[in-house]
Design an enzyme around this catalytic site. Structure first.
Site, PDB file in Angstrom:
ATOM      1  N   SER A   1       4.663  69.331  14.698  1.00  0.00           N
ATOM      2  CA  SER A   1       5.161  69.333  15.867  1.00  0.00           C
ATOM      3  C   SER A   1       4.464  69.600  17.397  1.00  0.00           C
ATOM      4  CB  SER A   1       5.693  71.210  16.000  1.00  0.00           C
ATOM      5  OG  SER A   1       6.527  71.200  16.746  1.00  0.00           O
TER       6      SER A   1
ATOM      7  N   LYS B   1       3.951  74.355  12.151  1.00  0.00           N
ATOM      8  CA  LYS B   1       4.904  73.144  11.320  1.00  0.00           C
ATOM      9  C   LYS B   1       4.303  72.165  11.073  1.00  0.00           C
ATOM     10  CE  LYS B   1       8.638  73.427  12.276  1.00  0.00           C
ATOM     11  NZ  LYS B   1       9.237  73.312  12.539  1.00  0.00           N
TER      12      LYS B   1
ATOM     13  N   GLU C   1      13.860  63.037   5.286  1.00  0.00           N
ATOM     14  CA  GLU C   1      14.544  63.415   6.624  1.00  0.00           C
ATOM     15  C   GLU C   1      15.482  62.301   6.721  1.00  0.00           C
ATOM     16  OE1 GLU C   1      14.295  67.016   9.266  1.00  0.00           O
ATOM     17  OE2 GLU C   1      12.009  66.538   8.917  1.00  0.00           O
TER      18      GLU C   1
END
Ligand code: ARG
Length: 480
Positions: free
Chosen positions: A287, A293, A300
């Site tokens: 991130s 992260k 996804e």
């Protein structure tokens, strides 16, 4: 764009004997498809070679003309492959671009190529030829993903995880069994692809604009040359329907739907709340703001891209539904959804096939989760049925045992034997074999069941099936 060079170029006053003024620039851009249909170029050349050979075979085209056309098309193929071909928007589409270049290269012979043919049967033929090859590529990609799943299943034939219904822990299953569920789905997808291929693989050429042609053509000759399994037997249908493409996209949408489910599970399993699997870093990203992260971007996106393909299916169905027979220019709009479907499916299958072997399993976290939620309660009830209790009474006794375990804050297997016997006198010391998650999965030992033994049997069956696949459909090691 040169001013007077084309006999096919309406903007430049060529084939436009019928028109009083050149087409407006905007209309040219609006109607042109060469920006995307150039992707069909090699199929177009292949189909033209077969058409020319047929014209010569039936005596419509002199042998010298055929030789010139073959030489010219070979040169053009080379130009296209080397990226040297000068595509012209003013020539509208891939077909007119190639034909015009052929005439430049070989003169009158090139002008004879279009005898007995229309762009309407030409484009339908090109799309079918091209799509046939792509269907084979999708089949191979599906097999490669199946192969990756089967090998993970082999490694985790006895790894116990919670099986879910309603996303609540239901009964223990083996991770291998879970993965093999997807192998089954992708097998049906592959069957659908191969089935659609049979209907893609029919020859429209010969239908000409819509009604056939006055020339004594030999359609079987062309079909044999191009490897088509049969002819489209009605000329109006041949040039107008795109159901073969719709069918492929429908099958592709199902592939993506299955992919999306698997991707969703990977996202869930990767979440620290589950903590079942880790993905190799090369499939995750960080991130820009949260340093801790590690995001599952690839699954996804695979999940997200399923929406594109479902969208293309709806687009093509809608494209077709209002069209009167026969060919309408609407059909030019079939290409971009079709191309994007192929690209999306192939890229996505490849991403998953590369990712699956890298999945690292936290077997301990899976086992702990499987023990939560009294996942072996059904096994306990089945055990009591084996001791002679009616199932409903067994169900009730186990419900009480679950309540007791909740009060004690322990799993079923941790309840003392004496307590269990108080709830159901038939209970013996052997009950504990049935209350562990390993005992639970081992007991489901029939075809289709989750036991490690069944998983190993299925893995062997899949290994044989995948290895026996025709080379075209055999999984290749990625990167080969
Ligand atoms: N580019 C056209 C298509 O994709 C080729 C066929 C054009 N035919 C016609 N009569 N305008 O459908």
């Amino acid at each position: 764009m040169s001013a007077h060079s084309s006999s096919l170029d309406r903007k430049n006053g060529g084939w436009s004997g019928r028109f009083g003024e050149p087409v407006a620039d905007f209309v040219l851009r609006y109607t042109a498809s060469v920006g995307f249909d150039r992707r069909l170029a090699l199929a177009d050349i292949e189909a033209s070679l077969a058409h020319a050979a047929m014209l010569a075979h039936v005596g419509i085209l002199p042998a010298q003309d055929l030789a010139d056309i073959e030489r010219g098309l070979a040169l053009i193929g080379g130009e296209i492959e080397r990226g040297e071909f000068g595509w012209q928007l003013a020539l509208e589409d891939v077909h007119l671009n190639i034909e015009r270049r052929l005439i430049e290269l070989v003169g009158d012979a090139g002008k004879r190529l279009h005898t007995g043919r229309s762009r309407n049967d030409q484009v339908a033929t090109d799309v079918r030829l091209w799509l046939r090859g792509e269907i084979d590529a999708v089949g191979t990609a599906l097999s490669a993903l199946q192969h990756a799943l089967v090998e993970q299943a082999a490694a985790h034939a006895a790894t116990v995880m919670p099986g879910f219904t309603h996303l609540q822990v239901a009964q223990p299953v083996t991770f291998g069994h879970h993965l093999l569920a997807y192998v089954e789905m992708f097998e049906r997808d592959r069957e659908r692809m191969l089935d659609a291929r049979r209907r893609v693989n029919r020859l429209p050429l010969g239908a000409a604009a819509l009604a056939g042609t006055t020339f004594p053509i030999d359609r079987e000759f062309v079909a044999a040359r191009l490897g088509f399994e049969g002819l489209a037997e009605n000329s109006l249908d041949a040039v107008s329907d795109r159901d073969f493409a719709i069918e492929f996209v429908a099958a592709a949408a199902l592939v993506m739907t299955h992919v999306s489910r698997l991707a969703e599970e990977l996202v869930l399993w990767m979440s620290p709340r589950f903590g079942f699997v880790r993905l190799p870093d090369r499939f995750t990203t960080g991130s820009s703001i949260m340093p801790q992260k590690k995001n599952p971007d690839v699954p996804e996106l695979a999940r997200g891209k399923s929406g594109r393909v479902s969208g293309h299916l709806v687009a093509l169905l809608t494209l077709m539904k209002g069209q009167p027979l026969a060919y309408n220019k609407d059909n030019q709009e079939d290409k971009e959804p079709l191309f994007d479907t192929v690209d999306t499916v192939l890229d996505t299958l490849r991403a998953l096939a590369e990712m699956v072997p890298g999945i690292e399993v936290d077997a301990e976290a899976m086992r702990r989760a499987a023990e939560e939620g009294f996942s072996t309660a059904t096994d306990f009830a089945d055990y009591l049925v084996g001791k002679g209790l009616p199932f409903r009474d067994a169900h009730e006794a186990v419900a009480r045992a679950v309540r007791l375990a909740v009060e004690r804050g322990c799993i079923l297997a941790a309840l003392p034997l004496a307590e269990l016997q108080r709830l159901a006198p038939a209970v013996g010391a052997d009950v504990f074999d049935h209350l562990t998650v390993a005992g639970s999965v081992a007991a489901r030992d029939h075809v289709g069941g989750t036991s490690p033994r069944q998983v190993r049997t299925q893995v062997e069956r899949w290994r044989e099936r995948l290895a026996a696949r025709a080379p075209m459909h055999r999984p290749q090691a990625i990167g080969e």
